[in-house]
Design an enzyme around this catalytic site. Structure first.
Site: not given
Length: 952
Positions: A91, A94-95, A171
């Site tokens: 994840h 992904e950023h 997040e």
């Protein structure tokens, strides 16, 4: 606002895709063609496949009905592939994939998509990281070039790595710590269901593992998994096939594959050896929750269709077994849900209940246990089976409305099943399920011996907060990752590969809208849309929460909610059963100025759907027992909302701006007003405000004006409202109030919600378009100024947003972000500074060009679905805007210039009149805030009174 998405169990629970292989069409299985119920045809996806010499699979589907194209790249790497003690890696990466390459600087992907009227996003789940963009079709070559660039030459430097890691931490705080049930579904549920499989780790990871990551680890992760033979390219939309193939061969085919194999990662989850139970505690849990789970099968398992149907019968809609039993009959639950999750290597089915006030976990577990036992003990009824199948088929239609939808359906089938035909065969498989199949899988998988039971309770002194399990082992180790390999840096501008030119634009079209009235005054608008056999209806009334009346906050919303809870011809359970048997969606809701009753259904059952919709609107009974059920559910929902910083800040901001005026009261009601509503209040609101002469009916989708006229006449032509019409609310915005700075103290809050609020303009105001363009520049997109300053530059928030909040009278402008508590004052300063800048300086022409493109692109995309098209048409009608504005929207946006935008903000949104609301753990920021605002008001959350303009 753009979200880098996490596809996790929490998302579904919280409510609630150089020589080439010869091309070949992916023909649907014969059984899929014959699978749909009578009258409904779910068309095959119809993609064409080829495989490049470097191993990349390419799937394409041409659709000339749109002016757009979607580009998606699905990488076969997810959180299961995170190395041991490095959860959250997939994840986090992904950023990073949205940053620079050797040929373009940071944020170029946003420039190539949002700035031309498109959008981009991404998500990470257990097995996949997927990136997707939708853009005007003439920009396709640039996106193919950009996807190749970030696959082959991504730049990962220390500053970007640390900034995005901070964003991911925010997040985590927002989705896991600040959400009342975030820990339960994101962390504790997977770590309890799975004993050995890496699925037991949460996709977002943990603060500790994120802190442990090094830039070398991340670069090695990219070198390991981001390679052509581990990627799937999916393109759908309006393009020339030969031209697209040429671009793919030019940009993607030359990327070489590494000469090392991927790490082996195929853990076999052991069979359960007996039932298991666990209890977890967390702060900010307003109502206890219980979950029951059972390990099942991976996506390719033969019983997937039967388990899917079982899950539908269990919890889909108000006729489902869990809703009927736990929420409606026993009233033991405030909300329920279930999910049948099928991943590549393992699966699980879980059912949950957030308990009603005063109910115990044991009561919730007993109720869940009883409903699961029913599946094992006796076959489901023919009616339940038909209903579930019709719902699933109708949902399959809705999931294929847009080019992006269809590409996503294909992507999931490829990732989970490694076979595109799974997506087309799914409908046939579901239609073939029998009652005996459902009972069989219940007895095979959902047994007491296989059960996992979780209790989720509020932490206290005796039961401290349960901690996330750390140092979890996994098959892949950091040592297994590939060497870093070549490090790329952004080349000097003169040395960069130039962006390809755009081709000739494909012009979008807007439908002609038929406009007529029935003899009783009901206005009917019809916007036909070719494509899938789906139709939408939206019946809107000129009555909303602004018409609630003093001390009656929530009556408009309660009236709308009760429409589906009983008529003179149907009981609430009968209504729910009929809706779901049709595969339809029918509901209602009230906003500030209007109430909307909506329906969506396959075209072959749309006449029955409209007839049912008419019965709900015209003949509700508002039975006392149904009012009590809705009251209890609403109060429980309010308790949850009032424990979450964001919703609290939003409701408080309305009171700060409007005070005791009608717009100031919470539209959903308060704990006091909901408790006091009577049947007479609801019946009076309906009788005086649900009237054909004050209503607009919009049809959109697979319907002609003649057919729409006949349906409208049959369902509503003889409707005559009794009694006198109520007087519209006068001056719902009230007088302008002095600005305030308010802190609502929530000790232990996982984050602080920061909201800047101002009185905005009515929708009809001439400043609407200048302010709309300015708001898009401020906080209406991922590339907005607020997001640049707060998220991208400083990593202080997962995302920011702003909204004009237009209404019939003066609206509510807000600009907001959630951040860690100690950064609340800094974030407030940044928001205020950006609002001030819009009123004191003109934007650059480049900024204006991109904001215009964002708005016109989003407008065009909203017309791609039948509900979106209907919503746009209804919005024009409700605010008395001519239907011609549907065709002139783009021109109105393009006409906005810099001086007009600056003048509009200076006049209508002067920062000197702004109020500030912060909800969070005040001990961590109050002194810094008080130094700037000595008159700050501090209100403990326990003392918050939303019935009062003073808030206490």
């Amino acid at each position: 606002m753009k979200l880098r998405l996490l596809a996790t169990a929490a998302a579904s629970a919280l409510v609630i895709g150089l020589g080439a292989v010869p091309a070949h069409a992916l023909a649907p299985a014969a059984e899929a063609q014959a699978a749909a119920p009578a009258g409904i045809a779910v068309p095959p996806l119809g993609f064409v496949k080829r495989t490049l010499a470097n191993g990349m699979d390419v799937y394409t589907a041409r659709d000339t009905s749109t002016s757009n194209v979607t580009v998606q790249v699905w990488y076969r790497v997810g959180s299961k592939d995170d190395p041991a003690n490095r959860s959250g890696f997939a994840h986090l990466f992904e950023h990073l994939m949205f940053k620079a390459t050797k040929d373009f600087p940071d944020e170029t992907f946003d420039r190539l998509t949002e700035d031309v009227g498109g959008n981009n996003n991404a998500f990470t789940s257990d097995d996949v990281t997927a990136y997707f963009e939708t853009i005007p079709a003439n920009h396709l070559e640039r996106l193919i070039f950009a996807e190749a660039s970030r696959l082959g030459s991504l730049v990962v430097n220390e500053d970007v790595f640390e900034s995005e890691r901070d964003v991911v931490k925010e997040e985590y705080r927002q989705g896991v710590l600040a959400s009342p049930y975030g820990r339960l579904f994101s962390v504790f549920l997977p770590q309890t269901i799975y004993q050995e499989h890496p699925y037991r780790r949460t996709t977002i990871g943990s603060i500790e593992d994120l802190d442990a990551a090094t830039i070398e680890d991340v670069r090695r992760f990219h070198a390991t998994y981001y390679r052509p033979d581990n990627a799937i390219l999916i393109v759908a939309g309006n393009f020339d096939e030969a031209q697209l193939n040429g671009w793919v061969d030019q940009y993607l085919a030359p990327i070489r594959n590494p000469d090392r194999p991927l790490p082996v990662n195929d853990v076999k989850e052991p069979e359960p050896t007996g039932p298991r139970e666990a209890t977890f505690h967390a702060p900010n849990v307003p109502l206890p929750a219980v979950v029951m789970a059972w390990p099942t099968i991976p996506y390719v398992g033969e019983d997937r269709a039967a388990l899917t149907v079982l899950d539908g019968i269990l919890s889909t809609g108000e006729s489902s077994r869990l809703y009927r039993s736990l929420v409606y009959d026993q009233q033991v639950a405030a909300s329920i849900g279930s999910s049948a999750d099928f991943s590549q290597q393992a699966g699980a089915l879980y059912a949950f209940s957030i308990l009603a006030g005063g109910k115990t976990p044991d009561q919730g577990i007993a109720a869940l246990t009883a409903e699961i036992a029913r599946f094992r003990d006796a076959p489901v009824t023919d009616a339940e089976l038909t209903e579930a199948k019709n719902e699933l088929v109708a949902d399959a239609l809705r999931n294929r409305e847009t080019i992006g939808d269809r590409a996503t359906v294909l992507g999931f089938a490829l990732i989970n099943g490694n076979d595109a035909a799974y997506a087309d065969r799914e409908i046939a498989s579901i239609q073939a399920v029998t009652a005996a199949d459902v009972q069989r899988v219940a007895n095979r998988y959902l047994t007491p011996e296989r059960s996992i039971t979780l209790r989720y309770l509020a932490a206290d002194e005796a039961n401290p907060t349960s901690q996330q399990t750390l140092n979890v082992d996994a098959p892949v180790k950091v040592a297994d990752l590939a060497p870093v390999g070549q490090l790329f840096t952004l080349l000097p501008e003169a040395e960069r590969a130039p962006l390809p030119d755009v081709t000739e634009a494909v012009s979008p079209t807007t439908p002609a809208v038929a406009d007529f009235r029935l003899d009783n005054g009901l206005r009917v608008l019809v916007a036909p849309k070719a494509g899938l056999p789906l139709v939408s209806a939206r019946l809107s009334f000129d009555a909303g929460s602004a018409d609630d009346g003093n001390g009656k906050a929530g009556v408009a919303s309660m009236t709308a909610a009760l429409l589906t809870q009983g008529t003179t011809t149907r009981s609430a359970p009968e209504i729910a059963t009929e809706i779901e048997a049709l595969g339809a969606s029918i509901g209602a809701g009230a906003g500030s100025d209007f109430t909307n009753v909506f329906a969506n259904a396959p075209s072959d059952v749309f006449p029955q759907t409209v007839a049912l919709m008419a019965d709900l609107v015209r003949n509700p009974t508002f039975a006392e027992e149904e009012l009590e059920r809705q009251r209890t559910q609403t109060l429980d929902s309010l308790k949850i909302a009032l424990s979450t910083p964001g919703p609290v800040a939003g409701q408080a901001a309305s009171r700060v701006i409007y005070g005791d005026a009608a717009y100031g009261a919470p539209g959903g009601g308060t704990l006091t007003t909901i408790a006091g509503l009577t049947r007479a209040d609801v019946a009076a609101f309906h009788g005086s405000r649900y009237r054909p002469s004050e209503a607009t009916l919009v049809f959109s989708g697979d319907i002609t004006p003649d057919a729409a006229r006949a349906l409208a006449q049959q369902a509503f032509g003889d409707w005559q409202a009794p009694g006198e019409a109520a007087t519209p609310s006068a001056d719902p915005a009230g007088a302008a109030l002095a600005p305030r700075v308010v802190v609502i103290d929530q000790p232990g809050a996982g984050q602080a919600a920061v909201t800047v609020a101002l009185r905005s303009v009515p929708r009809s105001d001439d400043a609407y378009f200048p302010l709309t363009v300015g708001n898009t520049l401020l906080g209406g997109s991922f590339t907005s100024r607020l997001n640049q300053e707060i998220r991208i530059k400083r990593g202080l928030s997962y995302g920011t947003r702003s909204s004009l909040g237009v209404r019939r009278d003066e609206g509510l402008f807000t600009a907001s972000a959630q951040t860690r508590n100690d950064a609340a004052v800094e974030v407030a300063d940044l928001i205020l500074a950006e609002v001030r800048r819009l009123g004191t300086t003109q934007p650059t022409e480049s900024e204006l060009t991109t904001r215009r493109a964002i708005l016109t692109g989003a407008f065009g995309q909203s017309l791609e679905t039948v509900d979106g098209l209907g919503g746009v048409v209804a919005g024009l009608a409700l605010y008395d805007i001519p239907m011609s504005d549907l065709a002139t929207y783009a021109a109105s946006v393009e006409a906005v210039d810099g001086p007009a935008m600056q003048a509009a903000f200076a006049e209508h949104l002067p920062v000197e009149q702004a109020s500030l609301v912060i909800v969070g753990d005040a001990a961590q920021f109050i002194e810094a805030l008080r130094a700037k605002y000595p008159n700050v008001e501090v209100i403990p959350l326990a003392d918050l009174d939303l019935d009062s303009a003073a808030l206490k």
